[in-house]
Write a protein that holds these residues in place. Structure first.
Motif, PDB file in Angstrom:
ATOM      1  N   TYR A 138       0.619  -1.413   0.008  1.00 51.08           N
ATOM      2  CA  TYR A 138      -0.019   0.014  -0.178  1.00 51.08           C
ATOM      3  C   TYR A 138       0.723   1.149   0.032  1.00 51.08           C
ATOM      4  O   TYR A 138       2.167   0.998  -0.125  1.00 51.08           O
ATOM      5  N   THR A 139       0.327   2.780  -0.727  1.00 51.65           N
ATOM      6  CA  THR A 139       0.756   3.817  -0.528  1.00 51.65           C
ATOM      7  C   THR A 139       0.265   4.482   0.515  1.00 51.65           C
ATOM      8  O   THR A 139      -1.345   4.933   0.306  1.00 51.65           O
ATOM      9  N   ARG A 140       1.341   5.660   1.420  1.00 49.11           N
ATOM     10  CA  ARG A 140       0.452   6.765   1.870  1.00 49.11           C
ATOM     11  C   ARG A 140       0.330   7.728   1.000  1.00 49.11           C
ATOM     12  O   ARG A 140       0.555   8.108   0.101  1.00 49.11           O
ATOM     13  N   PRO A 141      -0.355   8.512   2.004  1.00 54.09           N
ATOM     14  CA  PRO A 141      -0.265  10.073   1.078  1.00 54.09           C
ATOM     15  C   PRO A 141       1.526  10.701   0.405  1.00 54.09           C
ATOM     16  O   PRO A 141       2.148  10.988   1.400  1.00 54.09           O
ATOM     17  N   ARG A 142       1.568  11.342  -0.798  1.00 53.78           N
ATOM     18  CA  ARG A 142       2.722  11.143  -0.921  1.00 53.78           C
ATOM     19  C   ARG A 142       2.846  12.492   0.305  1.00 53.78           C
ATOM     20  O   ARG A 142       1.743  14.167   0.579  1.00 53.78           O
ATOM     21  N   PHE A 143       4.133  13.199   0.617  1.00 52.62           N
ATOM     22  CA  PHE A 143       4.314  14.410   1.394  1.00 52.62           C
ATOM     23  C   PHE A 143       5.883  15.020   0.418  1.00 52.62           C
ATOM     24  O   PHE A 143       6.429  14.333   0.356  1.00 52.62           O
ATOM     25  N   SER A 144       5.954  16.439   0.920  1.00 51.38           N
ATOM     26  CA  SER A 144       6.796  17.054  -0.360  1.00 51.38           C
ATOM     27  C   SER A 144       7.106  18.089   1.584  1.00 51.38           C
ATOM     28  O   SER A 144       7.038  17.780   2.873  1.00 51.38           O
ATOM     29  N   PRO A 145       8.446  18.318   1.217  1.00 49.47           N
ATOM     30  CA  PRO A 145       9.878  19.867   2.057  1.00 49.47           C
ATOM     31  C   PRO A 145       8.089  20.878   2.240  1.00 49.47           C
ATOM     32  O   PRO A 145       7.660  21.271   1.506  1.00 49.47           O
ATOM     33  N   GLY A 146       8.322  20.815   3.518  1.00 52.20           N
ATOM     34  CA  GLY A 146       7.263  22.001   3.780  1.00 52.20           C
ATOM     35  C   GLY A 146       5.762  21.822   4.022  1.00 52.20           C
ATOM     36  O   GLY A 146       4.872  22.649   5.160  1.00 52.20           O
ATOM     37  N   TYR A 147       5.173  20.691   4.131  1.00 52.27           N
ATOM     38  CA  TYR A 147       4.339  19.918   4.908  1.00 52.27           C
ATOM     39  C   TYR A 147       4.544  20.044   6.378  1.00 52.27           C
ATOM     40  O   TYR A 147       5.736  19.854   6.750  1.00 52.27           O
ATOM     41  N   GLY A 148       3.865  20.534   6.900  1.00 48.38           N
ATOM     42  CA  GLY A 148       3.509  20.415   8.199  1.00 48.38           C
ATOM     43  C   GLY A 148       4.759  20.884   8.846  1.00 48.38           C
ATOM     44  O   GLY A 148       5.549  22.025   8.869  1.00 48.38           O
ATOM     45  N   ASP A 149       5.304  20.119   9.587  1.00 46.13           N
ATOM     46  CA  ASP A 149       6.950  20.466  10.888  1.00 46.13           C
ATOM     47  C   ASP A 149       8.670  20.221   9.805  1.00 46.13           C
ATOM     48  O   ASP A 149       9.430  20.429  10.195  1.00 46.13           O
ATOM     49  N   GLU A 153      13.885  23.419   3.305  1.00 50.45           N
ATOM     50  CA  GLU A 153      15.084  23.269   2.148  1.00 50.45           C
ATOM     51  C   GLU A 153      15.401  21.892   2.056  1.00 50.45           C
ATOM     52  O   GLU A 153      16.393  21.790   1.330  1.00 50.45           O
ATOM     53  N   PHE A 154      15.219  20.912   3.178  1.00 53.45           N
ATOM     54  CA  PHE A 154      15.086  19.242   1.483  1.00 53.45           C
ATOM     55  C   PHE A 154      14.910  19.488   0.584  1.00 53.45           C
ATOM     56  O   PHE A 154      14.901  18.136   0.201  1.00 53.45           O
ATOM     57  N   GLN A 155      14.079  19.854   0.439  1.00 57.72           N
ATOM     58  CA  GLN A 155      14.468  20.298  -1.493  1.00 57.72           C
ATOM     59  C   GLN A 155      15.675  19.764  -1.749  1.00 57.72           C
ATOM     60  O   GLN A 155      15.556  19.386  -2.686  1.00 57.72           O
ATOM     61  N   LYS A 156      16.984  20.639  -1.587  1.00 58.80           N
ATOM     62  CA  LYS A 156      17.738  20.766  -1.934  1.00 58.80           C
ATOM     63  C   LYS A 156      18.282  19.464  -2.222  1.00 58.80           C
ATOM     64  O   LYS A 156      18.763  18.766  -3.186  1.00 58.80           O
ATOM     65  N   ASN A 157      17.532  18.992  -0.773  1.00 65.34           N
ATOM     66  CA  ASN A 157      18.672  17.298  -0.635  1.00 65.34           C
ATOM     67  C   ASN A 157      17.529  16.044  -1.918  1.00 65.34           C
ATOM     68  O   ASN A 157      18.579  15.545  -2.268  1.00 65.34           O
ATOM     69  N   PHE A 158      16.207  16.293  -2.005  1.00 65.65           N
ATOM     70  CA  PHE A 158      15.566  15.908  -2.347  1.00 65.65           C
ATOM     71  C   PHE A 158      15.975  16.377  -4.144  1.00 65.65           C
ATOM     72  O   PHE A 158      16.529  15.603  -5.131  1.00 65.65           O
ATOM     73  N   THR A 159      16.695  17.347  -4.492  1.00 63.42           N
ATOM     74  CA  THR A 159      16.831  17.910  -5.580  1.00 63.42           C
ATOM     75  C   THR A 159      18.159  17.013  -6.177  1.00 63.42           C
ATOM     76  O   THR A 159      18.624  16.200  -7.116  1.00 63.42           O
ATOM     77  N   GLU A 160      19.338  16.755  -5.533  1.00 64.65           N
ATOM     78  CA  GLU A 160      20.301  16.678  -4.952  1.00 64.65           C
ATOM     79  C   GLU A 160      20.229  15.000  -5.576  1.00 64.65           C
ATOM     80  O   GLU A 160      21.433  14.741  -6.725  1.00 64.65           O
ATOM     81  N   CYS A 205      -0.700  17.576   4.632  1.00 67.70           N
ATOM     82  CA  CYS A 205      -0.383  19.012   5.119  1.00 67.70           C
ATOM     83  C   CYS A 205      -1.068  19.591   6.344  1.00 67.70           C
ATOM     84  O   CYS A 205      -2.960  19.076   6.795  1.00 67.70           O
ATOM     85  N   GLU A 206      -0.510  19.703   7.747  1.00 64.18           N
ATOM     86  CA  GLU A 206      -1.691  19.857   8.707  1.00 64.18           C
ATOM     87  C   GLU A 206      -1.678  21.343   8.673  1.00 64.18           C
ATOM     88  O   GLU A 206      -2.812  22.194   9.777  1.00 64.18           O
ATOM     89  N   VAL A 207      -1.458  22.205   8.039  1.00 66.95           N
ATOM     90  CA  VAL A 207      -1.853  23.677   7.650  1.00 66.95           C
ATOM     91  C   VAL A 207      -3.910  24.359   7.587  1.00 66.95           C
ATOM     92  O   VAL A 207      -4.362  23.626   6.667  1.00 66.95           O
ATOM     93  N   ARG A 208      -4.368  23.730   8.536  1.00 71.03           N
ATOM     94  CA  ARG A 208      -5.871  24.108   8.232  1.00 71.03           C
ATOM     95  C   ARG A 208      -6.142  24.607   8.035  1.00 71.03           C
ATOM     96  O   ARG A 208      -7.628  25.153   7.732  1.00 71.03           O
TER      97      ARG A 208
END
Length: 216
Positions: A138-149, A153-160, A205-208
């Motif tokens: 099964y899969t979980r909801p996709r999650f991006s840097p910037g969601y919740g806490d 900055e981890f965008q940089k790691n992902f792109t690298e 995302c936890e931003v309600r």
């Protein structure tokens, strides 16, 4: 041509519930959609990685991310799919031109391209879902840097890790903004435990109190 959720695009433009654009606005939206479809060049890349989650620490591909939100999303997962997707530079150019000539069109381009990249991610997500199902996973909801806490900055790691500049032309500015701007990086957790899965976006995302949040 990208098939995307037009209601999602209208929501980004501020149309909520049963509210609809008038005839003049509808015609403008149709023109902008046609212009966008001519210039989008969707591309994506991604890889599977083994995953370890210990408390709030998430580890994969030699990277450690301390994030309660991400760890909660990935609890029970032993693998992830890390991906990046983009619409290319075409939408950015249309938006920049319209910001000088007609701001209402710029807003439409922004909204429509946001809905388009969401559709590209959904299609990719559905492919990962199908691959997981073949292994009774099964899969979980996709999650991006910037969601919740989870720090953006981890965008940089992902792109690298994914080498996105070389593979799909996706780079980052010093302030962690993606170029082209209509781009996404995210992880999709894979688990043997049934539960809530695709899609991501607002669901992850936890931003309600976000004005663009979809209705729960």
């Amino acid at each position: 041509m990208i098939n995307y959720n037009k209601r999602e695009m209208l929501r980004y433009l501020g149309y909520r519930g049963k509210s609809e654009p008038d005839a003049e606005m509808s015609a403008m939206i149709d023109r902008c959609d046609q212009n966008l479809q001519k210039v989008v060049t969707p591309k994506s890349c991604g890889e599977y990685f083994d995953l370890s989650v210990t408390g709030d620490a998430v580890e994969f591909a030699g990277l450690t991310i301390v994030s309660h939100s991400l760890a909660r999303n990935l609890t029970g997962c032993t693998r992830i799919y890390l991906f990046a997707a983009t619409l290319g530079v075409g939408p950015d150019r249309l938006i920049a031109r319209a910001q000088v000539t007609k701001m209402s069109e710029a807003l439409i381009y922004q909204a429509a391209s946001a809905a388009m990249i969401e559709a590209v991610c959904n299609e990719l997500n559905e492919r990962i879902d199908r691959e997981a199902q073949k292994e009774n996973l099964y899969t979980r909801p996709r999650f991006s840097p910037g969601y919740g806490d989870c720090p953006i900055e981890f965008q940089k790691n992902f792109t690298e890790i994914l080498q996105t500049p070389k593979r799909i032309g996706l780079t980052l500015t010093d302030s962690m903004m993606m170029m082209p701007s209509k781009s996404v990086t995210a992880v999709i957790g894979i688990t043997s435990v049934p539960g809530k899965h695709h899609p991501g976006g607002c669901a992850a995302c936890e931003v309600r109190n976000c004005e663009f949040r979809d209705a729960d």
